[in-house]
Design an enzyme around this catalytic site. Structure first.
Site, PDB file in Angstrom:
ATOM      1  N   HIS A  76     -11.445  -8.564  -4.643  1.00  0.00           N
ATOM      2  CA  HIS A  76     -11.602  -7.166  -5.087  1.00  0.00           C
ATOM      3  C   HIS A  76     -10.326  -6.693  -5.756  1.00  0.00           C
ATOM      4  O   HIS A  76      -9.216  -7.138  -5.439  1.00  0.00           O
ATOM      5  CB  HIS A  76     -12.030  -6.235  -3.947  1.00  0.00           C
ATOM      6  CG  HIS A  76     -11.118  -6.162  -2.765  1.00  0.00           C
ATOM      7  ND1 HIS A  76      -9.971  -5.387  -2.749  1.00  0.00           N
ATOM      8  CD2 HIS A  76     -11.184  -6.739  -1.537  1.00  0.00           C
ATOM      9  CE1 HIS A  76      -9.385  -5.483  -1.571  1.00  0.00           C
ATOM     10  NE2 HIS A  76     -10.088  -6.306  -0.811  1.00  0.00           N
ATOM     11  N   ASP A  78      -8.931  -3.559  -5.923  1.00  0.00           N
ATOM     12  CA  ASP A  78      -8.135  -2.439  -5.401  1.00  0.00           C
ATOM     13  C   ASP A  78      -7.318  -2.841  -4.186  1.00  0.00           C
ATOM     14  O   ASP A  78      -7.561  -3.868  -3.550  1.00  0.00           O
ATOM     15  CB  ASP A  78      -9.039  -1.255  -5.049  1.00  0.00           C
ATOM     16  CG  ASP A  78     -10.082  -1.594  -3.995  1.00  0.00           C
ATOM     17  OD1 ASP A  78     -10.589  -2.731  -4.003  1.00  0.00           O
ATOM     18  OD2 ASP A  78     -10.414  -0.716  -3.172  1.00  0.00           O
ATOM     19  N   ASP A 115      -3.692  -8.044   0.402  1.00  0.00           N
ATOM     20  CA  ASP A 115      -5.113  -7.783   0.614  1.00  0.00           C
ATOM     21  C   ASP A 115      -5.631  -6.965  -0.576  1.00  0.00           C
ATOM     22  O   ASP A 115      -5.386  -5.782  -0.642  1.00  0.00           O
ATOM     23  CB  ASP A 115      -5.305  -7.023   1.928  1.00  0.00           C
ATOM     24  CG  ASP A 115      -6.721  -6.506   2.131  1.00  0.00           C
ATOM     25  OD1 ASP A 115      -7.641  -6.970   1.435  1.00  0.00           O
ATOM     26  OD2 ASP A 115      -6.886  -5.609   2.985  1.00  0.00           O
ATOM     27  N   GLU A 145     -13.368  -1.806  -3.365  1.00  0.00           N
ATOM     28  CA  GLU A 145     -13.890  -2.349  -2.112  1.00  0.00           C
ATOM     29  C   GLU A 145     -13.402  -1.550  -0.915  1.00  0.00           C
ATOM     30  O   GLU A 145     -14.163  -1.282   0.022  1.00  0.00           O
ATOM     31  CB  GLU A 145     -13.450  -3.813  -1.982  1.00  0.00           C
ATOM     32  CG  GLU A 145     -14.021  -4.540  -0.771  1.00  0.00           C
ATOM     33  CD  GLU A 145     -13.099  -4.534   0.444  1.00  0.00           C
ATOM     34  OE1 GLU A 145     -13.513  -5.026   1.509  1.00  0.00           O
ATOM     35  OE2 GLU A 145     -11.960  -4.015   0.343  1.00  0.00           O
ATOM     36  N   GLU A 146     -12.141  -1.131  -0.932  1.00  0.00           N
ATOM     37  CA  GLU A 146     -11.522  -0.574   0.260  1.00  0.00           C
ATOM     38  C   GLU A 146     -12.067   0.789   0.667  1.00  0.00           C
ATOM     39  O   GLU A 146     -11.987   1.166   1.826  1.00  0.00           O
ATOM     40  CB  GLU A 146     -10.004  -0.478   0.070  1.00  0.00           C
ATOM     41  CG  GLU A 146      -9.299  -1.818  -0.142  1.00  0.00           C
ATOM     42  CD  GLU A 146      -9.214  -2.660   1.124  1.00  0.00           C
ATOM     43  OE1 GLU A 146      -9.827  -2.269   2.141  1.00  0.00           O
ATOM     44  OE2 GLU A 146      -8.547  -3.698   1.092  1.00  0.00           O
ATOM     45  N   ASP A 169     -10.956 -13.057   0.681  1.00  0.00           N
ATOM     46  CA  ASP A 169     -10.456 -11.833   1.312  1.00  0.00           C
ATOM     47  C   ASP A 169     -10.179 -12.000   2.802  1.00  0.00           C
ATOM     48  O   ASP A 169     -10.036 -11.023   3.520  1.00  0.00           O
ATOM     49  CB  ASP A 169     -11.473 -10.705   1.088  1.00  0.00           C
ATOM     50  CG  ASP A 169     -10.879  -9.324   1.289  1.00  0.00           C
ATOM     51  OD1 ASP A 169      -9.640  -9.210   1.321  1.00  0.00           O
ATOM     52  OD2 ASP A 169     -11.657  -8.357   1.410  1.00  0.00           O
ATOM     53  N   HIS A 457      -3.345  -2.843   5.395  1.00  0.00           N
ATOM     54  CA  HIS A 457      -3.650  -1.409   5.421  1.00  0.00           C
ATOM     55  C   HIS A 457      -2.513  -0.601   6.031  1.00  0.00           C
ATOM     56  O   HIS A 457      -2.702   0.567   6.385  1.00  0.00           O
ATOM     57  CB  HIS A 457      -4.960  -1.116   6.167  1.00  0.00           C
ATOM     58  CG  HIS A 457      -6.176  -1.742   5.551  1.00  0.00           C
ATOM     59  ND1 HIS A 457      -7.466  -1.377   5.899  1.00  0.00           N
ATOM     60  CD2 HIS A 457      -6.318  -2.690   4.598  1.00  0.00           C
ATOM     61  CE1 HIS A 457      -8.326  -2.087   5.205  1.00  0.00           C
ATOM     62  NE2 HIS A 457      -7.643  -2.903   4.400  1.00  0.00           N
TER      63      HIS A 457
END
Length: 486
Positions: A76, A78, A115, A145-146, A169, A457
């Protein structure tokens, strides 16, 4: 970034350094997407985008491998934008400041974007490296995606031509993922009423900070502190005895990140200020003791402030504090079928207040649909008791494990051949896009692999350099070993 250019595999790290240099937080990936499209055109590769912005790039097979099964490499576009409170960084404008620290690549005060930037870089490296042996390759880079899996939701049938998909991922090298949790967002809106701040009150800002934060799926079982829960616990225990009046409550920034900070503005009688400071000190001692194994930098800071808001009425204040204090958070149930894996959890991710309402945002994850429904109904019931309105939306399915998956078997055998050890076959509690891909492509054989990334994150995010090299070895060996079409 020059540090990264010295790492191996060089071609992968060069792509990752370029990705770090182009801002790409969720919902702001267009600059990076445009760069990749232009790059693919310069390489004379087939490239196109769909209606939701997903990028598809095709590379022909190397000579003699035209009859191999086609493979999609998927990542992904983002990244999660999180920074430390004392870090000046605009994720929409500023590059990520990545650097090498021993065996790890980290970022200065922000998330790194490994990530899924490392996975994206590995896919672009495959497209770049003409020395590799492989069959037909497709690279699928999905949007946003996030914060909602927008790209995966928008993926249409008959666009991809491949029989096999390798999702990049995952975040633990040496583990092969063949299933993941589904999820759903829940939002609770609580109406607020306000009145004048009582005479003789002083205003203070109370900030809870220094928590690690982390991934609300992969880290939810670690017992990390949740700033929203810790703050509401303090308010519930002390508001009445100290005569506190709440003006605002704001904590967390993303529903899929365990909240690291929460701030409230409150007033109290001037004569109770010393008692407030003592209560803060006592509470800090309690929670530092409770969380001593996982939270080393927890702080609770009080300082005088000003605020243009009126105080919540006693009824609104009681409803809001009670709602937050009673909200479930963390692991709800461990899986019986997949030992050691969380089955169902939720993260009380974001709390905001404005003049007229408070909003609370949760992310529920579960390996089974009934688990999501159970927790959503729990939150709806709690909202009803508090006089709030709760709704669930944005649900996405889990990826059901297939123990007979041919690509999973090939990854396992390739790993064992390369490294003389058997990898773990896993189901992950985080949300991968594979479950959504199964809707338009139900017969596609899927697996997920990746390097070791810790602290995703959160500003503690880092990627293990030796694991990236091993992941690259595995990926390139896999592409070389893909069988012929039936």
């Amino acid at each position: 970034m020059s540090d990264l250019a010295q790492l191996t595999p060089t071609i992968l790290w060069q792509h990752f350094a370029k990705i770090c240099s182009i801002p790409h937080p969720s919902k702001h990936e267009e600059a990076l997407a445009n760069h990749i499209v232009d790059w693919a055109k310069e390489k004379k590769l087939h490239v196109e985008r769909d209606a939701v912005g997903n990028i598809l790039i095709r590379k022909p097979a190397t000579a003699g491998m035209e009859n191999r099964k086609s493979v999609v490499l998927q990542a992904h576009l983002d990244m999660v934008p999180q920074k430390n409170n004392d870090t000046e960084h605009d994720f929409e404008k500023d590059p990520i400041q990545a650097y090498v620290d021993g065996q790890w690549v980290k970022a200065r005060g922000t998330t790194l974007g490994a990530d899924n930037g490392i996975g994206m870089a590995s896919a672009l490296a495959v497209l770049s490296d003409d020395s590799l042996s492989h069959g037909p390759i497709e690279v699928l880079l999905t949007m946003t995606e996030e914060t909602g899996m927008d790209g995966a939701f928008g993926l249409q049938p008959n666009w991809l031509q491949s029989e096999i998909l390798i999702n990049t991922d995952s975040e633990t090298e040496g583990e092969i993922y063949m299933g993941c949790a589904g999820g759903v967002d829940c939002k609770t809106n609580l109406p607020l009423s306000r009145e004048d701040i009582p005479a003789g009150h002083q205003l203070f800002k109370l900030s809870l900070k220094g928590l690690k934060g982390g991934h609300s799926g992969g880290d939810i079982h670690l017992g990390l502190g949740n700033a929203n829960k810790l703050m509401s616990r303090f308010l519930f225990a002390n508001a009445e005895s100290l005569g506190l009046r709440l003006l605002s409550f704001n904590g967390g920034t993303l529903r899929n990140a365990i909240p690291r900070e929460a701030t409230v503005v409150l007033s109290l009688p001037a004569g109770n200020v010393d008692r407030l400071k003592q209560a803060i000190s006592d509470y800090l001692s309690v929670i530092k003791h409770e969380l001593s194994a996982v939270e080393k930098n927890l702080a609770l800071v009080v300082e005088p402030t000003e605020c243009g808001l009126k105080a919540l009425t006693a009824d609104s204040q009681s409803r809001l504090i009670g709602l937050l204090n009673a909200s479930p958070n963390g692991v709800i149930r461990m899986s019986d079928s997949v030992k050691g894996v969380v089955e169902t959890s939720l993260n009380l991710g974001v709390v905001t207040t404005d003049q007229d309402q408070a909003q609370v945002i949760y992310l529920i994850r579960s390996l089974i649909d009934s688990g999501k429904e159970y927790v959503a109904d729990m939150l709806i019931s709690l909202g009803q008791l508090a006089g709030a309105q709760t709704s669930a939306k944005g649900g996405y399915p889990g990826w059901q494990p297939d123990p007979e998956s041919p690509i999973m078997s090939l990854v396992r055998d390739s790993y064992k051949k390369l490294f003389d050890t058997t990898p773990n076959i896993m189901v992950i509690h985080a949300g991968l896009e594979c479950g959504l891909f199964k809707r338009p492509y139900p017969d596609m054989d899927m697996v997920s692999i990746g390097p070791t990334i810790t602290g995703p994150h959160s500003p503690d995010e880092q990627v293990h350099i030796p694991s990236v090299a091993r992941y690259w070895q595995l990926l390139t060996q896999l592409l070389k070993s893909i069988p012929e079409r039936n």
